[in-house]
Design a protein around this motif. Sequence first.
Motif, PDB file in Angstrom:
ATOM      1  N   ARG A   1      -2.627   1.518   5.750  1.00 57.19           N
ATOM      2  CA  ARG A   1      -1.421   1.597   4.632  1.00 57.19           C
ATOM      3  C   ARG A   1      -1.948   2.906   3.944  1.00 57.19           C
ATOM      4  NH1 ARG A   1       2.199  -1.323   2.267  1.00 57.19           N
ATOM      5  NH2 ARG A   1       2.685  -0.929  -0.036  1.00 57.19           N
ATOM      6  N   THR A   2      -0.905   3.709   3.605  1.00 52.11           N
ATOM      7  CA  THR A   2      -1.023   4.919   3.227  1.00 52.11           C
ATOM      8  C   THR A   2       0.334   5.465   2.647  1.00 52.11           C
ATOM      9  OG1 THR A   2      -1.861   7.166   3.681  1.00 52.11           O
ATOM     10  CG2 THR A   2      -0.679   6.325   5.715  1.00 52.11           C
ATOM     11  N   SER A   3       0.271   6.673   2.448  1.00 53.34           N
ATOM     12  CA  SER A   3       1.497   7.732   1.961  1.00 53.34           C
ATOM     13  C   SER A   3       1.588   9.123   2.757  1.00 53.34           C
ATOM     14  CB  SER A   3       1.771   7.538   0.475  1.00 53.34           C
ATOM     15  OG  SER A   3       0.719   8.279  -0.025  1.00 53.34           O
TER      16      SER A   3
ATOM     17  N   ALA B   1      -0.850  11.320   0.523  1.00 56.55           N
ATOM     18  CA  ALA B   1      -2.200  11.102   1.199  1.00 56.55           C
ATOM     19  C   ALA B   1      -2.585  11.891   2.153  1.00 56.55           C
ATOM     20  CB  ALA B   1      -2.702   9.543   1.302  1.00 56.55           C
TER      21      ALA B   1
ATOM     22  N   ASP C   1       5.247   9.649  -2.207  1.00 58.09           N
ATOM     23  CA  ASP C   1       4.893   8.743  -2.887  1.00 58.09           C
ATOM     24  C   ASP C   1       4.923   7.192  -2.546  1.00 58.09           C
ATOM     25  OD1 ASP C   1       3.684  10.685  -4.739  1.00 58.09           O
ATOM     26  OD2 ASP C   1       5.664  10.626  -5.593  1.00 58.09           O
ATOM     27  N   THR C   2       5.963   7.306  -1.179  1.00 55.60           N
ATOM     28  CA  THR C   2       6.145   6.011  -0.553  1.00 55.60           C
ATOM     29  C   THR C   2       5.096   5.260   0.021  1.00 55.60           C
ATOM     30  OG1 THR C   2       8.580   6.626  -0.439  1.00 55.60           O
ATOM     31  CG2 THR C   2       7.734   4.655   0.862  1.00 55.60           C
ATOM     32  N   ASP C   3       4.426   4.041  -0.273  1.00 58.35           N
ATOM     33  CA  ASP C   3       3.455   3.764   0.393  1.00 58.35           C
ATOM     34  C   ASP C   3       4.148   2.868   1.648  1.00 58.35           C
ATOM     35  OD1 ASP C   3       1.464   4.223  -1.249  1.00 58.35           O
ATOM     36  OD2 ASP C   3       1.449   2.458  -2.206  1.00 58.35           O
TER      37      ASP C   3
ATOM     38  N   THR D   1       2.975   0.911   5.921  1.00 56.96           N
ATOM     39  CA  THR D   1       2.100   0.597   6.749  1.00 56.96           C
ATOM     40  C   THR D   1       2.326   0.762   8.204  1.00 56.96           C
ATOM     41  OG1 THR D   1       1.452  -1.082   5.016  1.00 56.96           O
ATOM     42  CG2 THR D   1       0.668  -1.644   7.222  1.00 56.96           C
TER      43      THR D   1
END
Length: 416
Positions: free
Chosen positions: A356-358, A361, A387-389, A391
């Motif tokens: 899980r990231t964005s 990141a 900014d959307t997470d 997976t």
Amino acid sequence: MDWAMKLLVALLALVAPGFSLENGLMRTPPMGWLAWERYRCSINCHEDPDNCINERLFMAMADRLAEDGWRELGYVYVNIDDCWMALQRDEGGVLVPDPERFPSGIRALADYVHSRGLKLGIYGDMGSMTCMGYPGTTLATVALDAQTFASWGVDMLKLDGCYSSSLERALGYPAMAKALNNTGRPIGYSCSWPAYDGGLPPEVNYTLLADICNLWRNFDDIEDSWQSVLSIVDWFSEHQDVLQPMAGPGHWNDPDMLLIGNYGLSFEQAKAQMALWTVLAAPLFMSTDLRAISPQNVDILQNKLMIRINQDPLGIQGRRVLKTKHHIEVFVRPLSKDASAVVFFSRRTDMPYRYRTSLGALNFTGHALYEAQDVYTENVISGLTRDTDFTVVINPSGVVMWHVYPIVGKESLPWL
């Protein structure tokens, strides 16, 4: 590095413009087929006529490139490696192809390859012998060998570095660039120089290399194993601050051949090598038997979106931007039209991992709205901001690769 070698490197840097390779070639990473990894120095054509280094092998591979969809995708080089020569030069000092294995000669082979809409590459060694003991190119024969290759209609030269000294390499590689220019024939130039001098400054002058070579081998020869692939990825990642800025149109870092279709990689590992080589803006030289390659491996190597990314005209090499404690690594390559290639790479060996990231990141900036297309599945992920997470599920020793692009409307999408 002793004082004499430091002085030599400094002098070569000053005179580098005089050695500039002016062929206008390889503005995107070159693509094709290379004999070495799959066939090495197999020369027993009596016992194994279909799998030995002879003219029939290269004609057969040219046929496959021309007839099985490879040529149209950019795989245009058919490259000979070591062991093509006779053991002695002729009375005039000219290199001679082995008369039993190449009875028609290299000129005839080049003509055949060209008739199929392809290009022929050949191998030499900047030393007293090639790595397998055939005649090398010494400082005294650089100009002769360049002219010989040009007269044969050769389109690319890989110049190895076995049985040479640092001084011979420092003089010989630039001299070959000049000699190739002087032939008047555009010949792509692959230099093994940095791989023989440790791959890193100060022993390796990448500014000079970018001026005289179209591509260069930086590190160890690849072997048909996943461990070999990992060692190359590690080395390129650990030294990316030095290597990444030196790649660009006409001059490329070369992590060596694609193993896909041989024996050492699983399906997931094959997909991973293709994705990692693409994000590194690497040359794509297959080294497998194209007469027997499986449809599964063909799909990997002929992935059209993957090839478009590899051949992106900006020619920027990607970087590893993240390495997590969970053995996930992320690589990002900037592309034209404000797009990017992102590779999520798992070094795990247990089970698929949910990562899980964005985009934020992963160092994406700004306030654009993005879409991402999965390069292998072709699924599209919409509505992404920095900014959307999200997976991704990455298989062990595998990758998920995304082509990420900003959107305003459909008309702005790349590749449409």
